[in-house]
Structure formats: C-alpha cells, structure tokens
Design a protein around this motif. Structure first.
Motif, short mmCIF file in Angstrom:
data_model
loop_
_atom_site.label_atom_id
_atom_site.label_comp_id
_atom_site.label_asym_id
_atom_site.label_seq_id
_atom_site.Cartn_x
_atom_site.Cartn_y
_atom_site.Cartn_z
N SER A 1 30.93 -17.70 9.81
CA SER A 1 30.21 -16.61 9.13
C SER A 1 31.17 -15.76 8.30
CB SER A 1 29.48 -15.75 10.17
OG SER A 1 30.39 -15.21 11.12
N ALA A 2 32.40 -15.60 8.80
CA ALA A 2 33.39 -14.81 8.04
C ALA A 2 33.71 -15.48 6.71
CB ALA A 2 34.66 -14.65 8.87
N THR A 3 33.85 -16.81 6.73
CA THR A 3 34.13 -17.54 5.48
C THR A 3 32.95 -17.46 4.53
OG1 THR A 3 35.63 -19.06 6.62
CG2 THR A 3 34.72 -19.79 4.52
N LEU A 4 31.74 -17.59 5.07
CA LEU A 4 30.54 -17.50 4.22
C LEU A 4 30.40 -16.11 3.60
CD1 LEU A 4 27.97 -19.49 6.40
CD2 LEU A 4 28.99 -20.21 4.23
N GLN A 5 30.72 -15.08 4.37
CA GLN A 5 30.65 -13.72 3.84
C GLN A 5 31.67 -13.52 2.73
OE1 GLN A 5 31.13 -11.09 7.19
NE2 GLN A 5 29.21 -11.74 8.16
#
Length: 240
Positions: free
Chosen positions: A226-230
């Motif tokens: 999720s951090a990478t997607l954000q």
C-alpha cells in the motif's frame, strides 16, 4: 576499409586487429576495472606496434566499450529471441519463470563460452553502475529487441501490477542478474584460474542459475504494498 550501403566493411587484417584489441580490453577491464585500465595499456597488451592503434580503431574508451557491447550483445539478443520464439510456439503458453529464463539464460551462457564472453558479464556489472558509462548499455537499441519483446510478455503476464512498477522491477532484475553472475564469475575465476567455468562446476552452476531464476521471478510478482501504491499515486498526480 570499404563502405557498402552506408555500412563500413573491414578487410580481414583490420578486423583481426580490431577484434584482438577488443578482446584484450575486455579481459583487462574485467580483471582490473574500467577506470584502472588506460588505452595505452590495452594497446601494449594487445601487442600493437603502432602506439595509437587502439585510438585509431575505437577513438575513446567510450567508443571501445560501445564496440564491446555491440560485439557481445548481438549473439545474446539472438539467443533470447530464439528462446522467446520457442515459447510462442508452445501450445501450453508460458509461465513467469519461462520468461525470466529468457532473461537470465542468454547472459549465463556467456560464463560457459570459450570465446572470452566470460569476461563480459563483470564489465556490464561495472558499466550499469558507472556515472560515466551507465547509458551505453541503454542506448544499444539495435541489440535489445529481445528485451523489448520480453517486456511486452511480462506486462501481459503481470497484468495486475502497475506498469510503472513492472518497469522498475525490470531494471532491478537486469542489475541483479548482472551482479549475481558477475559475483559467480569472480569466485570461480579465482578458484580455477581459467577463462570459462570448468566442467566440474556445471552442476553447481545449474543450481545457481535455477535459483537465480526463482529469485527474479519472485521479485517480479511480489505483491505491491500500500505504501508503494500511495507513492505511485503521488508521483502520478505530480506529473499530471
């Protein structure tokens, strides 16, 4: 030296001299590092009586490295294209590991060659991280058709992963493969003192290559956090 249809055709003697200098440079670069080898040292090691022979044939060190990449990349690219063609013929389709094998095996084959390609892998590992030479490999587009086809197939196989992440992982995978193969080459070079891996290392190398394919495959299909997607979303909004 002749010019035919815009292509320089070298006579046999000139081609032999040029190849001798090229292979000498390849060995010296691999053993001592690109920055620690001068054009003069290459000229002497290649047995050239003309003190400017290396400069005459290649101009600069950049020109020499570019020529070396062209010399080695053509058969590597051809091997990769052949592997992809075989995959496309198969009725059963292909897996992610099949595609990664087409990335890894043509490069790993260089460690087994008797023509000096053994030295090419550590040079690429040097060039990809070098501030002055890192763009050379990226710009040899006429020998990258296999990589381009491979990337298209990877995108289809990894349809659930954002394209920007696939591109990043593709670059990471290439660097990982070059560095891992380079480390393997150096280890066996020190142990066996020869220009290609010995027959007794074949079984160990086969296991190493298979494990490398597994590791790179896992890297490609790893879940995107999720951090990478954000962060990807933030980058997309900035460039919009």
């Amino acid at each position: 030296m002749l010019l035919k249809n815009g292509v320089i055709i070298l006579n046999a003697a000139t081609e032999k001299t040029r190849t001798r200098i090229l292979l000498t440079a390849e060995k010296l670069f691999a053993e001592h590092g690109i920055d620690r080898v001068s054009m003069r040292q290459i000229n002497l090691a290649a047995g050239q009586k003309n003190s400017s022979a290396t400069q005459y044939h290649f101009g600069t060190k950049v020109g020499l490295i570019e020529a070396l990449f062209d010399y080695r990349m053509e058969p590597i690219n051809q091997r990769r294209l052949e592997m992809l063609a075989e995959l496309n013929k198969a009725d059963t389709g292909h897996t992610l590991c099949d595609l990664v094998e087409a990335l890894v095996h043509p490069l790993a084959d260089q460690l087994r060659t008797h023509s000096g390609g053994y030295y090419y892998i550590p040079i690429v590992a040097q060039v990809t991280g070098h501030p002055d030479y890192h763009e050379i490999a990226q710009h040899r587009s006429r020998h990258s058709s296999g990589l381009q086809q491979l990337l298209i197939l990877l995108r289809k196989n990894l349809a659930d992963i954002p394209d920007a992440i696939i591109l990043q992982r593709f670059g990471m995978a290439l660097r990982q493969v070059f560095n891992e193969l380079s480390d393997y080459q150096r280890l066996h070079g020190r142990l066996h003192g020869r220009d290609n891996l010995p027959a007794t290392a074949d079984s160990g190398m086969a296991l190493f290559i298979s494990s490398l394919v597994d590791a790179v495959s896992a890297q490609f299909c790893a879940p995107v956090s999720s951090a990478t997607l954000q962060e990807l979303d933030r980058q997309s909004k900035k460039s919009a």
